[in-house]
Design a protein around this motif. Sequence first.
Motif, mmCIF file in Angstrom:
data_model
loop_
_atom_site.group_PDB
_atom_site.id
_atom_site.type_symbol
_atom_site.label_atom_id
_atom_site.label_comp_id
_atom_site.label_asym_id
_atom_site.label_seq_id
_atom_site.Cartn_x
_atom_site.Cartn_y
_atom_site.Cartn_z
ATOM 1 N N GLU A 175 0.800 -1.224 0.000
ATOM 2 C CA GLU A 175 0.000 0.000 0.000
ATOM 3 C C GLU A 175 0.833 1.274 0.000
ATOM 4 O O GLU A 175 0.292 2.370 0.197
ATOM 5 C CB GLU A 175 -0.939 -0.026 1.213
ATOM 6 C CG GLU A 175 -1.904 -1.222 1.193
ATOM 7 C CD GLU A 175 -2.649 -1.416 2.499
ATOM 8 O OE1 GLU A 175 -2.329 -0.686 3.468
ATOM 9 O OE2 GLU A 175 -3.531 -2.297 2.549
ATOM 10 N N ASN A 176 2.141 1.153 -0.186
ATOM 11 C CA ASN A 176 3.003 2.336 -0.268
ATOM 12 C C ASN A 176 4.126 2.048 -1.245
ATOM 13 O O ASN A 176 4.390 0.880 -1.568
ATOM 14 C CB ASN A 176 3.538 2.730 1.119
ATOM 15 C CG ASN A 176 4.452 1.676 1.731
ATOM 16 O OD1 ASN A 176 5.600 1.513 1.337
ATOM 17 N ND2 ASN A 176 3.931 0.934 2.721
ATOM 18 N N PRO A 177 4.820 3.075 -1.755
ATOM 19 C CA PRO A 177 5.843 2.856 -2.793
ATOM 20 C C PRO A 177 7.191 2.419 -2.269
ATOM 21 O O PRO A 177 8.159 2.345 -3.035
ATOM 22 C CB PRO A 177 5.941 4.243 -3.451
ATOM 23 C CG PRO A 177 5.616 5.200 -2.354
ATOM 24 C CD PRO A 177 4.566 4.516 -1.518
ATOM 25 N N PHE A 178 7.296 2.101 -0.969
ATOM 26 C CA PHE A 178 8.594 1.801 -0.361
ATOM 27 C C PHE A 178 8.749 0.352 0.082
ATOM 28 O O PHE A 178 9.784 0.002 0.657
ATOM 29 C CB PHE A 178 8.826 2.704 0.857
ATOM 30 C CG PHE A 178 8.745 4.171 0.558
ATOM 31 C CD1 PHE A 178 9.702 4.782 -0.221
ATOM 32 C CD2 PHE A 178 7.704 4.933 1.061
ATOM 33 C CE1 PHE A 178 9.638 6.135 -0.499
ATOM 34 C CE2 PHE A 178 7.626 6.289 0.793
ATOM 35 C CZ PHE A 178 8.592 6.888 0.003
ATOM 36 N N TRP A 179 7.749 -0.481 -0.106
ATOM 37 C CA TRP A 179 7.763 -1.834 0.471
ATOM 38 C C TRP A 179 7.934 -1.740 1.996
ATOM 39 O O TRP A 179 8.633 -2.534 2.609
ATOM 40 C CB TRP A 179 8.898 -2.696 -0.107
ATOM 41 C CG TRP A 179 9.034 -2.641 -1.593
ATOM 42 C CD1 TRP A 179 9.968 -1.961 -2.308
ATOM 43 C CD2 TRP A 179 8.209 -3.290 -2.558
ATOM 44 N NE1 TRP A 179 9.774 -2.129 -3.652
ATOM 45 C CE2 TRP A 179 8.690 -2.944 -3.843
ATOM 46 C CE3 TRP A 179 7.089 -4.131 -2.466
ATOM 47 C CZ2 TRP A 179 8.112 -3.409 -5.008
ATOM 48 C CZ3 TRP A 179 6.520 -4.595 -3.635
ATOM 49 C CH2 TRP A 179 7.028 -4.222 -4.881
ATOM 50 N N CYS A 180 7.317 -0.739 2.597
ATOM 51 C CA CYS A 180 7.493 -0.472 4.021
ATOM 52 C C CYS A 180 6.383 -1.140 4.828
ATOM 53 O O CYS A 180 5.196 -0.912 4.566
ATOM 54 C CB CYS A 180 7.480 1.039 4.272
ATOM 55 S SG CYS A 180 7.678 1.487 6.015
ATOM 56 N N PRO A 181 6.730 -1.955 5.845
ATOM 57 C CA PRO A 181 5.710 -2.625 6.649
ATOM 58 C C PRO A 181 5.157 -1.754 7.773
ATOM 59 O O PRO A 181 4.336 -2.218 8.559
ATOM 60 C CB PRO A 181 6.471 -3.830 7.215
ATOM 61 C CG PRO A 181 7.878 -3.325 7.357
ATOM 62 C CD PRO A 181 8.095 -2.380 6.203
ATOM 63 N N ASP A 182 5.598 -0.500 7.849
ATOM 64 C CA ASP A 182 5.167 0.453 8.875
ATOM 65 C C ASP A 182 4.549 1.651 8.155
ATOM 66 O O ASP A 182 5.254 2.506 7.620
ATOM 67 C CB ASP A 182 6.373 0.864 9.722
ATOM 68 C CG ASP A 182 6.056 1.931 10.761
ATOM 69 O OD1 ASP A 182 4.924 2.441 10.790
ATOM 70 O OD2 ASP A 182 6.972 2.280 11.541
ATOM 71 N N ALA A 183 3.213 1.708 8.123
ATOM 72 C CA ALA A 183 2.525 2.723 7.325
ATOM 73 C C ALA A 183 2.888 4.139 7.751
ATOM 74 O O ALA A 183 3.031 5.033 6.904
ATOM 75 C CB ALA A 183 1.009 2.514 7.430
ATOM 76 N N ALA A 184 3.054 4.363 9.043
ATOM 77 C CA ALA A 184 3.385 5.708 9.521
ATOM 78 C C ALA A 184 4.773 6.125 9.054
ATOM 79 O O ALA A 184 4.994 7.271 8.649
ATOM 80 C CB ALA A 184 3.284 5.764 11.044
#
Length: 358
Positions: A175-184
């Motif tokens: 759900e973000n362009p960074f493959w980040c597992p921490d939305a904040a």
Amino acid sequence: MAGNSFGTLFRFTTWGESHGPAIGVVVDGVPPRLPLSEPDIQRWLDKRKPGQSRFTTQRREEDLVRILSGVFDGVTTGTPIQLLIENTDQRSKDYRNIADRFRPGHADFSYWKKYGVRDYRGGGRASARETASRVAAGAVARAILGPAITIRGALVQIGPHPIDRGAWDWQAIEENPFWCPDAAMALRWADFLDSIRKAGSSAGAAIEIVASGVPAGLGEPIYDKLDGDLARALMTINAVKGVEIGAGFGAAALRGEENADEMRMADGRVVFLSNNAGGILGGISTGQDIVVRFAVKPTSSILTPMRTVDADGNEVEIATHGRHDPCVGIRAVPVGEAMVACVLADHLLRHRALGGEI
């Protein structure tokens, strides 16, 4: 140029340059009768391709893969699989101003000293463009591993900003362009990289790869340890400067009883109470999740003027124009997944060759 092949039984060789007509890979050692088609490979290449957000290079490459050999009627034949990816959006003119100047932090100088020839067009063979071929090879490796083994990657740090591990959500990486597992943290990274890009600079990153469903018993003592091969595989990725398994360097701060992964029995099988070993003991998989992390340095091609020298030994300044990732670590996530898949596929085939039932 030697050193373009990786693996033992599952072995691949990449070829091509950043601004040549095409790049590709030859994959050998693939068992016959495995279902494989271009869409099976394309889905992974689509995760890596450039130009998907403002936080990656705006070079527009569709990275469409063609299978040239080794597949017939939708299944592998057991012969070498050759995959082709055409380059369609090169702008070699962007690099003419650095044709005789060495970019600090890049491989320009070391390649020139070794070979006496330098392909300055985007870095040639040293470009991150080469990693598309690895992702294609990794897609073939996943066909060998099958659906029981899942390999997922996430970006866990950009610059000085690590994620909150307590907020880890695998769904968030989609759900973000960074493959980040921490939305904040993904929101903070967006602001951080916007400022980095506007300043004409770049940032480094750390990536974590988790392989689940890996059976116990993969790996070889002493010099072909599974973790040793994983570390080597990840260190071969462009711009990677460090790798750790499990607790990694953090293990140096632990006491023996803290670091040891205690064991108990549950439902007739051994279970571990922690995973500081990262799923590998003595170079052999334990059946736990395999956890590896690697650090990617900041992109070397930046607009900020820097001091360097040219091929004639003159002290000069350089600023690299063109289209570059402000953080190359973002697109390194699917590359890391691919290399882990290739190592696991290789060791799975080696285990079977020894008579293992996995």
